[in-house]
Write an enzyme that holds these catalytic residues in place. Structure first.
Site, PDB file in Angstrom:
ATOM      1  N   CYS A   2       0.819  -1.231   0.000  1.00  0.00           N
ATOM      2  CA  CYS A   2       0.000   0.000   0.000  1.00  0.00           C
ATOM      3  C   CYS A   2       0.842   1.265   0.000  1.00  0.00           C
ATOM      4  CB  CYS A   2      -0.896   0.040   1.231  1.00  0.00           C
ATOM      5  SG  CYS A   2      -1.985  -1.358   1.368  1.00  0.00           S
ATOM      6  N   ARG A  27       5.436   0.223  -5.732  1.00  0.00           N
ATOM      7  CA  ARG A  27       5.382  -0.563  -4.501  1.00  0.00           C
ATOM      8  C   ARG A  27       4.495  -1.795  -4.660  1.00  0.00           C
ATOM      9  NH1 ARG A  27       6.729   2.512   0.118  1.00  0.00           N
ATOM     10  NH2 ARG A  27       5.210   1.426   1.397  1.00  0.00           N
ATOM     11  N   TRP A  75      -2.795  -2.750  -1.671  1.00  0.00           N
ATOM     12  CA  TRP A  75      -2.352  -4.114  -1.977  1.00  0.00           C
ATOM     13  C   TRP A  75      -3.151  -4.989  -1.014  1.00  0.00           C
ATOM     14  CZ3 TRP A  75       0.301  -8.254   0.354  1.00  0.00           C
ATOM     15  CH2 TRP A  75       0.878  -9.168  -0.532  1.00  0.00           C
ATOM     16  N   ASN A 101      -1.751   1.866   5.664  1.00  0.00           N
ATOM     17  CA  ASN A 101      -0.819   0.841   5.177  1.00  0.00           C
ATOM     18  C   ASN A 101      -0.439   0.008   6.398  1.00  0.00           C
ATOM     19  OD1 ASN A 101       1.243  -0.647   4.056  1.00  0.00           O
ATOM     20  ND2 ASN A 101       2.680   1.075   3.914  1.00  0.00           N
ATOM     21  N   GLY A 102      -0.604  -1.308   6.322  1.00  0.00           N
ATOM     22  CA  GLY A 102      -0.270  -2.164   7.468  1.00  0.00           C
ATOM     23  C   GLY A 102      -1.419  -3.112   7.770  1.00  0.00           C
ATOM     24  N   GLU A 484      18.680 -16.542  -7.380  1.00  0.00           N
ATOM     25  CA  GLU A 484      18.301 -15.183  -7.761  1.00  0.00           C
ATOM     26  C   GLU A 484      17.884 -15.132  -9.236  1.00  0.00           C
ATOM     27  OE1 GLU A 484      17.416 -12.656  -6.408  1.00  0.00           O
ATOM     28  OE2 GLU A 484      17.653 -11.036  -7.847  1.00  0.00           O
ATOM     29  N   LYS A 488      14.195 -13.966 -10.561  1.00  0.00           N
ATOM     30  CA  LYS A 488      13.993 -12.878 -11.534  1.00  0.00           C
ATOM     31  C   LYS A 488      13.034 -13.326 -12.622  1.00  0.00           C
ATOM     32  CE  LYS A 488      15.103 -10.361  -9.829  1.00  0.00           C
ATOM     33  NZ  LYS A 488      15.073  -9.757  -8.721  1.00  0.00           N
ATOM     34  N   GLU A 491       9.373 -13.876 -11.273  1.00  0.00           N
ATOM     35  CA  GLU A 491       8.741 -12.608 -10.866  1.00  0.00           C
ATOM     36  C   GLU A 491       8.187 -11.847 -12.069  1.00  0.00           C
ATOM     37  OE1 GLU A 491      10.909 -10.375  -7.187  1.00  0.00           O
ATOM     38  OE2 GLU A 491      12.188 -10.760  -8.898  1.00  0.00           O
ATOM     39  N   HIS A 507      17.657 -36.331  -7.464  1.00  0.00           N
ATOM     40  CA  HIS A 507      16.934 -36.961  -6.362  1.00  0.00           C
ATOM     41  C   HIS A 507      15.452 -36.611  -6.410  1.00  0.00           C
ATOM     42  CE1 HIS A 507      20.656 -38.409  -4.699  1.00  0.00           C
ATOM     43  NE2 HIS A 507      21.165 -37.198  -4.822  1.00  0.00           N
ATOM     44  N   LYS A 606       6.878  -4.108  -4.033  1.00  0.00           N
ATOM     45  CA  LYS A 606       8.309  -3.816  -3.915  1.00  0.00           C
ATOM     46  C   LYS A 606       8.734  -3.804  -2.452  1.00  0.00           C
ATOM     47  CE  LYS A 606      12.250  -1.875  -5.557  1.00  0.00           C
ATOM     48  NZ  LYS A 606      13.027  -2.983  -6.109  1.00  0.00           N
TER      49      LYS A 606
HETATM   50  C1  G6P Z   1       9.794  -8.006  -2.048  1.00  0.00           C
HETATM   51  C2  G6P Z   1      10.353  -7.626  -3.407  1.00  0.00           C
HETATM   52  C3  G6P Z   1      11.679  -8.360  -3.651  1.00  0.00           C
HETATM   53  C4  G6P Z   1      12.644  -8.050  -2.531  1.00  0.00           C
HETATM   54  C5  G6P Z   1      12.053  -8.409  -1.161  1.00  0.00           C
HETATM   55  C6  G6P Z   1      12.895  -7.881  -0.013  1.00  0.00           C
HETATM   56  O1  G6P Z   1       9.358  -9.313  -2.055  1.00  0.00           O
HETATM   57  O2  G6P Z   1       9.430  -7.935  -4.429  1.00  0.00           O
HETATM   58  O3  G6P Z   1      12.232  -7.924  -4.875  1.00  0.00           O
HETATM   59  O4  G6P Z   1      13.832  -8.748  -2.733  1.00  0.00           O
HETATM   60  O5  G6P Z   1      10.764  -7.807  -1.016  1.00  0.00           O
HETATM   61  O6  G6P Z   1      12.871  -6.483  -0.053  1.00  0.00           O
HETATM   62  P1  G6P Z   1      13.932  -5.582   0.684  1.00  0.00           P
HETATM   63  O7  G6P Z   1      13.461  -4.177   0.461  1.00  0.00           O
HETATM   64  O8  G6P Z   1      13.876  -5.971   2.130  1.00  0.00           O
HETATM   65  O9  G6P Z   1      15.254  -5.855   0.085  1.00  0.00           O
END
Ligand code: G6P
Length: 611
Positions: A2, A27, A75, A101-102, A484, A488, A491, A507, A606
């Site tokens: 949010c 966000r 969100w 937000n929260g 990672e 990517k 996502e 396995h 985000k």
């Molecule tokens: C969310 C984002 C990720 C990020 C993670 C941790 O899930 O979509 O891309 O890696 O949060 O975020 P931070 O701000 O703590 O690195």
């Protein structure tokens, strides 16, 4: 997650609020809304979906002209994304409006009490409870709205950043926070509230950060902050130290590709100022030699990509310094009852510095007596402020939901830490430290070279965009890097993908390999070249098509691979900084091929500020 924005001043609030909301889009959100004081009273317009839908709805309803208002991107947590569940929520008979937000944990309890007092709820949200509660506590009392909000938050359990307005004063916004970010932008004859700086920077560069438990009264020509006792608190204004252009696309089609291309600069900002005369130098990071010399066990904590960076870091730290190191999923750390001892060092990694699980895990580690050092990008974020020491990335604002440059900068920070720790502990010589430092110093230039694979990755994307499943394989460091790379891809492109330790696939999971399955293998650790190539043969002989990212000097037989990319010469410990770059590009171009919303993938946020 949010986003909140609010404006009070002389200009029309509508374009300012909409611009603020657009800048908070990154966000992650699924609906949006605005409440503003127009000539007709407190006008609220809300819409499911993109802000553009909200804009259309506002115009269809005749527009909004007002000098004060609040806006929100939601969100969904309580109740599906819908017009009804979108914020702002009205309290009572529509005198009060709230954005939040929260998560309010005791909302059901409060809701049933308010229902007994005749309040009728329109939504399934926890936020509407706050709106009715404020209305209930405020109605009939001749007190300032801020005092009512102070009482109301005393009754809330959970986390919140709140923006509250009331018909009592149509130029005032009251803001409050606990465990969720909120900044107040200080303008000339106008002031703003927002979840982060990107939403205020087009109007002002001056801001203050609200702390937990504080309540702010924001009017066009004044901002007053109170603590939880109602006492006035003096806050020190800060200045934004980056340009608006850093948060704009600057000719690129998406923020993600812009940020991928910005990696040489971002990584250099993290690394270069901390290397002097062949040594890693920490100055204000709170990581003294004494602390490093005495660290008993190192815990690395993060979520998502920050965790993946931590996994790479863990491997290098143990390798170079032989200090025991564990990488923790922040949300697991909280409930695993981890063994923390006073000489333990906790490295908390977070781009935003606001991730709820990471923050809670850090507080827990701190309480258990560990020293906490945060690797953070956003200056003055909650994690940065609460950690005992901070190593800032200085990577600049990152807007695309899928992190790229902040991840690479996090790797840079962890390499610095690993080399410094090993040097202090005497597990590497001064000459070795210099070799690592020289190599680290050159990483940004080498990333630049890796960006030249753009065309090749674009071509591979056209070839593989239609695959329904992709596997990423690697051993040790390459496995962490594969995690990672896989994240990517899933996502941004919604293609199912998994990262596997190359030796583990057989396995069970190898049963999923069939003709045409794409496998991306990483083999950058010389002592494991042969092992990994055997694993590649296992999948290739079952019909997989293989892209191989190989370390410099890799000489194995690659005839079973469909595409091989050799990294330039680099100490193998640092290879993750280079191997990720073509794989970020591959994920990006596959997402573009599949017409995905690259910068704002579905369901993702985000900055995840709820548990
Ligand atoms: C969310 C984002 C990720 C990020 C993670 C941790 O899930 O979509 O891309 O890696 O949060 O975020 P931070 O701000 O703590 O690195």
């Amino acid at each position: 997650m949010c986003g909140i924005v609010g404006f009070t001043g002389k200009d029309n609030a509508l374009p300012i609020l909409l611009k603020g909301l657009y800048s908070l889009e990154y966000r992650g959100y699924d609906s949006a809304g605005i409440a503003a004081f127009t000539k007709d009273g407190l006008t609220v317009v809300k819409s499911r979906g993109r802000i553009a839908n909200l804009e259309d709805k506002i115009h269809a309803e005749g527009g909004i002209t007002a000098c004060c208002g609040i806006g929100h991107t939601r969100w969904a947590t309580h109740g599906e994304p819908s017009d009804r569940n979108s914020h702002p929520h009205l309290g009572g008979k529509g005198k009060v409006a709230v954005v939040h937000n929260g998560i309010i944990e005791n909302y059901l309890e409060l809701r049933s009490q308010l229902e007994k007092h005749g309040y009728v709820f329109q939504s399934e949200t926890d936020t509407e409870t706050v709106a009715h509660l404020v209305d209930y506590l405020h109605t009939g009392k001749h007190e300032e709205l801020a005092m009512t909000v102070l009482k109301a938050i005393g009754m809330l359990r959970g986390s919140y950043a709140l923006g509250v307005v009331s018909m009592d004063d149509t130029s005032e916004i009251v803001a409050a926070r606990r465990d969720n970010p909120l900044v107040i932008g200080l303008g000339d004859g106008e002031n703003m509230i927002a979840s982060d700086i990107t939403a205020i920077i087009s109007r002002t560069r001056k801001y203050i950060i609200l702390d937990d438990g504080e309540v702010a009264i924001v009017r066009p020509d004044s901002v007053t902050v109170m603590n939880s006792f109602g006492d006035i608190v003096e806050k020190q204004p800060q200045e934004v130290n980056w340009d608006l252009s850093a948060a704009e696309k600057g000719g690129y089609e998406h923020f993600m590709i812009k940020e991928i291309m910005e990696q040489p600069q971002a990584v250099s900002n993290t690394i270069h100022p901390r290397i002097k005369d062949g040594k890693v130098v920490f100055e204000d990071e709170g990581l003294t030699d004494e602390r490093l010399a005495n660290a008993h066990h190192i815990h690395i904590i993060g979520c998502g990509s920050a965790l993946h960076a931590g996994m790479v870091g863990r491997s290098i730290i143990e390798k170079l310094s032989r200090v025991r190191c564990t990488a923790w999923v922040a949300s697991e750390f909280r409930y695993e009852n981890p063994i923390i001892e006073p000489d333990d060092l906790c490295i908390v990694i977070s781009q935003s510095g606001e991730t709820a699980d990471t923050l809670a895990a850090m507080r827990q580690a701190k309480q258990a007596g560990a020293y906490t050092a945060a690797i953070v990008n956003v200056v003055s974020s909650t994690i940065a402020r609460e950690a005992d020491g901070v190593l800032y990335l200085w990577a600049g604002p990152e807007i695309a939901v899928a992190t790229t440059k902040a991840y690479s900068a996090q790797l840079g920070a962890l390499y610095l830490f690993a080399v410094k720790l090993a040097s202090v502990r005497g597990t590497i010589t001064a000459a070795q430290e210099k070799t690592y430092c020289d190599a680290l110093y050159a990483v940004p230039k080498q990333i630049e070279k890796m960006l030249e694979t753009k065309g090749q990755m674009q071509y591979l994307a056209t070839r593989y965009a239609n695959r329904s499943s992709v596997f990423y394989l690697g051993r040790t460091l390459d496995y962490a890097a594969a995690m990672e790379a896989s994240l990517k891809l899933k996502e941004v492109s919604y293609v199912h993908s998994e990262a596997y330790a190359a030796g583990e696939l057989k396995h069970g999971t190898i049963s999923l390999i069939e003709h045409g399955t794409l496998v991306v293998a990483l083999a950058t650790q010389p002592e494991l070249y042969e092992k990994t190539i055997s694993n590649i043969r296992e999948v290739a002989s079952r019909g997989a098509e293989v892209i191989l990212i190989a370390g410099d000097g890799f000489e194995g037989d690659t005839s079973c691979c469909n595409y091989v990319l050799h990294l330039p010469k680099i100490p193998p410990e640092l290879s993750a900084s280079l191997s990720i770059v073509p794989l970020q590009l591959l994920a990006y171009y596959i997402a573009v091929e599949r017409s995905c919303d690259v910068d704002k993938p579905r369901n993702l946020a985000k900055s995840v500020t709820v548990e």
